[in-house]
Design an enzyme around this catalytic site. Structure first.
Site, short mmCIF file in Angstrom:
data_model
loop_
_atom_site.label_atom_id
_atom_site.label_comp_id
_atom_site.label_asym_id
_atom_site.label_seq_id
_atom_site.Cartn_x
_atom_site.Cartn_y
_atom_site.Cartn_z
N ASP A 151 0.84 -1.20 0.00
CA ASP A 151 0.00 0.00 0.00
C ASP A 151 0.88 1.25 0.00
O ASP A 151 2.04 1.21 0.41
CB ASP A 151 -0.89 0.04 1.26
CG ASP A 151 -1.85 -1.13 1.31
OD1 ASP A 151 -2.16 -1.69 0.24
OD2 ASP A 151 -2.29 -1.46 2.42
N1 URA Z 1 -1.20 -5.95 3.86
C1 URA Z 1 -1.70 -4.70 3.89
O1 URA Z 1 -2.73 -4.44 4.48
N2 URA Z 1 -1.02 -3.74 3.23
C2 URA Z 1 0.14 -3.96 2.59
O2 URA Z 1 0.73 -3.03 2.04
C3 URA Z 1 0.66 -5.26 2.58
C4 URA Z 1 -0.05 -6.24 3.23
#
Ligand code: URA
Length: 228
Positions: A105
């Site tokens: 993310d």
């Molecule tokens: N899980 C999440 O919620 N975000 C990420 O970036 C990676 C795994």
């Protein structure tokens, strides 16, 4: 690599833009087996020959692998109209054909592999391979033992199927979680299903790869092909 035009070989090896390469060739700065070559359209298997620009050897690697410590604020994409991308962080690298292996993310930090090796990326991401991904997590409040067990044991996050088992370790006040899937926002949703908010998330390993402790956010290293 196979037989191709000299211009293409130099472009794939990251020697510049097509027009820069044409100028280098025209100026006699490119040599093949010790002889200047001013014909960019000449076709050879240049990987087998001694190619130099200004006397410096040109090396061509078919596949390259970069391990990036992704900083918060950039997106796991090759291009984005609004935000910086992880590929743009590889300053001074020929980024042609490079892509991130999976996504983190925008606000997540940590280990992200960037490559042009599609088959390796497929093995790393294939749901069948159950590649382990370990994250360091800060939560908005301490994780209760009962919730830890719920999250570890196939928690339902509203998808078609519950999650696969996970492993959580306490690292007061943070936790580590290891998962073997890669669903959208998976870690955040696993904790949210028990009423916790993830306030900081960093991936510290993926399959055989570990994030080096001394690799600062935004920094990257070139690595050998991961064995997977
Ligand atoms: N899980 C999440 O919620 N975000 C990420 O970036 C990676 C795994």
């Amino acid at each position: 690599m196979a037989v191709c035009r000299l211009e293409k070989y130099l472009s794939d090896a990251g020697c510049g833009t097509r027009s820069e390469i044409r100028s280098l060739i025209k100026a006699g700065r490119v040599s093949v087996n010790g002889m200047p070559c001013t014909d960019g359209s000449r076709r050879e298997d240049y990987a087998l020959l001694d190619v130099t620009v200004d006397g410096k050897a040109v090396t061509y690697e078919e596949f390259v692998y970069y391990l990036l410590n992704k900083p918060a604020g950039c997106v796991s994409a090759t291009r984005d109209a609004l935000s910086d991308t992880v590929v743009e962080l590889l300053q001074g690298v020929n980024t042609k054909g490079l892509f991130p292996v999976g996504r983190l993310d925008k606000d997540t930090e940590g280990l992200l592999l960037i490559t042009n090796d599609g088959q390796m990326a497929h093995r790393m991401l294939s749901p069948k391979k159950h590649v382990e991904k370990k994250y360091y997590v800060n939560l908005d409040r301490p994780l209760a033992q009962a919730d830890k067990e719920k999250i570890e044991n196939c928690i339902d996050i509203g998808d078609e199927k519950p999650c696969l088992p996970a492993v959580i370790e306490y690292a007061d006040p943070a936790v580590f979680i290891t998962i073997t899937e890669g669903r959208y926002h998976q870690v955040k949703r696993m904790f949210a299903a028990c009423g916790y908010e993830v306030t900081y998330l960093k991936r510290i390993s993926m399959g055989p790869l570990q994030l080096p402790d001394d690799l600062q956010p935004g920094a990257y290293i070139k690595i050998k092909a991961p064995v997977i």
